[in-house]
Design a protein around this motif. Structure first.
Motif, PDB file in Angstrom:
ATOM      1  N   VAL A 114      76.112 -18.086 -17.235  1.00 23.32           N
ATOM      2  CA  VAL A 114      74.947 -18.557 -16.498  1.00 23.32           C
ATOM      3  C   VAL A 114      74.225 -19.588 -17.357  1.00 23.32           C
ATOM      4  N   VAL A 115      73.786 -20.674 -16.719  1.00 22.25           N
ATOM      5  CA  VAL A 115      72.945 -21.663 -17.397  1.00 22.25           C
ATOM      6  C   VAL A 115      71.743 -21.922 -16.500  1.00 22.25           C
ATOM      7  N   THR A 116      70.542 -21.820 -17.061  1.00 23.23           N
ATOM      8  CA  THR A 116      69.348 -22.166 -16.306  1.00 23.23           C
ATOM      9  C   THR A 116      68.599 -23.290 -17.012  1.00 23.23           C
ATOM     10  N   PHE A 117      67.976 -24.131 -16.205  1.00 28.42           N
ATOM     11  CA  PHE A 117      67.119 -25.204 -16.702  1.00 28.42           C
ATOM     12  C   PHE A 117      65.725 -24.983 -16.141  1.00 28.42           C
ATOM     13  N   ALA A 118      64.761 -24.747 -17.003  1.00 27.08           N
ATOM     14  CA  ALA A 118      63.353 -24.635 -16.594  1.00 27.08           C
ATOM     15  C   ALA A 118      63.161 -23.581 -15.511  1.00 27.08           C
ATOM     16  N   SER A 119      63.743 -22.413 -15.716  1.00 29.09           N
ATOM     17  CA  SER A 119      63.628 -21.342 -14.723  1.00 29.09           C
ATOM     18  C   SER A 119      62.335 -20.555 -14.904  1.00 29.09           C
ATOM     19  N   LEU A 217      69.577 -20.409 -21.679  1.00 29.44           N
ATOM     20  CA  LEU A 217      68.300 -20.826 -21.107  1.00 29.44           C
ATOM     21  C   LEU A 217      67.913 -22.165 -21.724  1.00 29.44           C
ATOM     22  N   VAL A 218      67.958 -23.229 -20.936  1.00 29.77           N
ATOM     23  CA  VAL A 218      67.670 -24.568 -21.433  1.00 29.77           C
ATOM     24  C   VAL A 218      66.269 -24.953 -20.958  1.00 29.77           C
ATOM     25  N   GLN A 219      65.413 -25.331 -21.898  1.00 29.01           N
ATOM     26  CA  GLN A 219      63.998 -25.509 -21.575  1.00 29.01           C
ATOM     27  C   GLN A 219      63.404 -26.686 -22.329  1.00 29.01           C
ATOM     28  N   ARG A 229      56.933 -20.755 -22.120  1.00 25.50           N
ATOM     29  CA  ARG A 229      56.728 -19.303 -22.228  1.00 25.50           C
ATOM     30  C   ARG A 229      57.646 -18.541 -21.273  1.00 25.50           C
ATOM     31  N   HIS A 230      57.942 -19.108 -20.128  1.00 25.85           N
ATOM     32  CA  HIS A 230      58.819 -18.439 -19.161  1.00 25.85           C
ATOM     33  C   HIS A 230      60.233 -18.274 -19.723  1.00 25.85           C
ATOM     34  N   GLU A 236      63.774 -12.641 -23.843  1.00 23.90           N
ATOM     35  CA  GLU A 236      63.494 -11.271 -24.288  1.00 23.90           C
ATOM     36  C   GLU A 236      64.047 -10.235 -23.321  1.00 23.90           C
ATOM     37  N   ALA A 237      64.108 -10.574 -22.036  1.00 24.74           N
ATOM     38  CA  ALA A 237      64.477  -9.595 -21.014  1.00 24.74           C
ATOM     39  C   ALA A 237      65.983  -9.531 -20.741  1.00 24.74           C
ATOM     40  N   LEU A 238      66.699 -10.605 -21.018  1.00 22.01           N
ATOM     41  CA  LEU A 238      68.135 -10.661 -20.722  1.00 22.01           C
ATOM     42  C   LEU A 238      68.943 -10.136 -21.897  1.00 22.01           C
ATOM     43  N   PRO A 239      69.954  -9.311 -21.653  1.00 22.60           N
ATOM     44  CA  PRO A 239      70.705  -8.702 -22.761  1.00 22.60           C
ATOM     45  C   PRO A 239      71.498  -9.688 -23.601  1.00 22.60           C
ATOM     46  N   ASN A 240      72.011 -10.766 -22.982  1.00 25.79           N
ATOM     47  CA  ASN A 240      72.915 -11.669 -23.699  1.00 25.79           C
ATOM     48  C   ASN A 240      72.488 -13.125 -23.514  1.00 25.79           C
ATOM     49  N   ALA A 241      71.248 -13.402 -23.892  1.00 25.83           N
ATOM     50  CA  ALA A 241      70.685 -14.730 -23.660  1.00 25.83           C
ATOM     51  C   ALA A 241      70.531 -15.519 -24.949  1.00 25.83           C
ATOM     52  N   THR A 242      70.730 -16.829 -24.825  1.00 22.83           N
ATOM     53  CA  THR A 242      70.451 -17.779 -25.894  1.00 22.83           C
ATOM     54  C   THR A 242      69.435 -18.788 -25.363  1.00 22.83           C
ATOM     55  N   LEU A 243      68.392 -19.031 -26.142  1.00 19.21           N
ATOM     56  CA  LEU A 243      67.339 -19.964 -25.745  1.00 19.21           C
ATOM     57  C   LEU A 243      67.547 -21.291 -26.462  1.00 19.21           C
TER      58      LEU A 243
END
Length: 262
Positions: A114-119, A217-219, A229-230, A236-243
């Motif tokens: 999964v990749v998100t931009f400004a979610s 998570l791309v921000q 902040r989002h 913090e909430a996702l088990p396998n996330a990279t910011l």
């Protein structure tokens, strides 16, 4: 190619996607669901086909009143199963971000990344959730319910200060098609945008802890629409996330990193 599957308005980059690895694109709020040229180019460079679906009440997809984020993902599962895709990279921009995450929770066997931009992050009921937003009134109204959000739609106008210089440069350059698509979405009315806002402010229908796929998570750190902040809350909430933070980018210009992160 444009077709209707499970009642939804579906755009695909190829006629036959059976057994293909695909980029499932989740458009922002509002858009039409059309495949944008920079999305197609980024997918082509990685050997991925593209599927993009107009969410309910956008373009030719019928409205689903009181839909949740997870409801949309369930509808998308019907689409990708009908297409017979092998695997999915679920990518969402802005309002598409929660839906990209929901697909990983609803169809874990198909979504491998999964990749998100400004979610946006799930609404926690606090005033702090709106901190840093240049124009939070639409989402504040959505938190009060559909009637309040519809009343606000009658007076809503885009605040040009929501975008930084880098955003306007992106809309004049590589991502000009995004601005054009937002304009084209106006012909279909406001229901899609309103229903997105309402869905973000109610329970999403899944918990971030249920998303076991790897998430990037791309921000942009200059984002005035969905503040950094989002992204940190999601990390913090996702088990396998990279910011991945980009100090010079705003809400739109952060999309310039799409090809690289794929």
């Amino acid at each position: 190619m444009r077709t209707t599957i499970a009642g939804l308005d579906v755009h695909t980059s190829h006629d036959d996607l059976f057994g293909r690895d695909v980029l499932l694109w989740h458009h922002g709020s509002p858009q039409t669901g059309a495949i944008l040229p920079p999305v197609q180019a980024a997918a082509d460079a990685r050997g991925l086909a593209v599927v993009s679906v107009a969410r309910p009440a956008y373009a030719l997809s019928p409205r689903v009143p009181a839909r949740t984020v997870a409801d949309v993902a369930a509808g998308l599962r019907s689409v990708v199963e009908a297409l017979g895709v092998a695997s999915i990279v679920s990518v969402g921009a802005s309002g598409g971000g929660p839906h990209a995450l929901a697909c990983a929770a609803v169809m874990p066997g198909l979504v491998r990344r999964v990749v998100t931009f400004a979610s946006p992050a799930p609404f926690d009921g606090s005033d702090q959730w709106f901190a840093g937003m240049q124009a939070p009134r639409a989402l504040r109204a959505a938190a009060e319910g559909e009637e309040a959000r519809r009343r606000f739609a009658e007076v809503d106008e885009f605040d040009p200060d929501s975008f930084v210089d880098a955003d306007y440069a992106a809309l004049e350059g590589e991502w000009a098609s995004l601005g054009a698509d937002v304009g084209a979405s106006a012909a279909y009315g406001d229901d899609g945008l309103l229903d997105d806002d309402l869905a973000f402010m109610r329970p999403w229908g899944f918990a971030p802890a249920e998303v076991m796929a790897s998430v990037l998570l791309v921000q942009g750190e200059r984002d005035r629409v969905i503040p950094p902040r989002h992204a940190r809350l999601l990390a913090e909430a996702l088990p396998n996330a990279t910011l991945q933070l980009h100090p010079d980018d705003g809400h739109v210009s952060v999309l310039r990193h799409l090809a690289a992160v794929l």
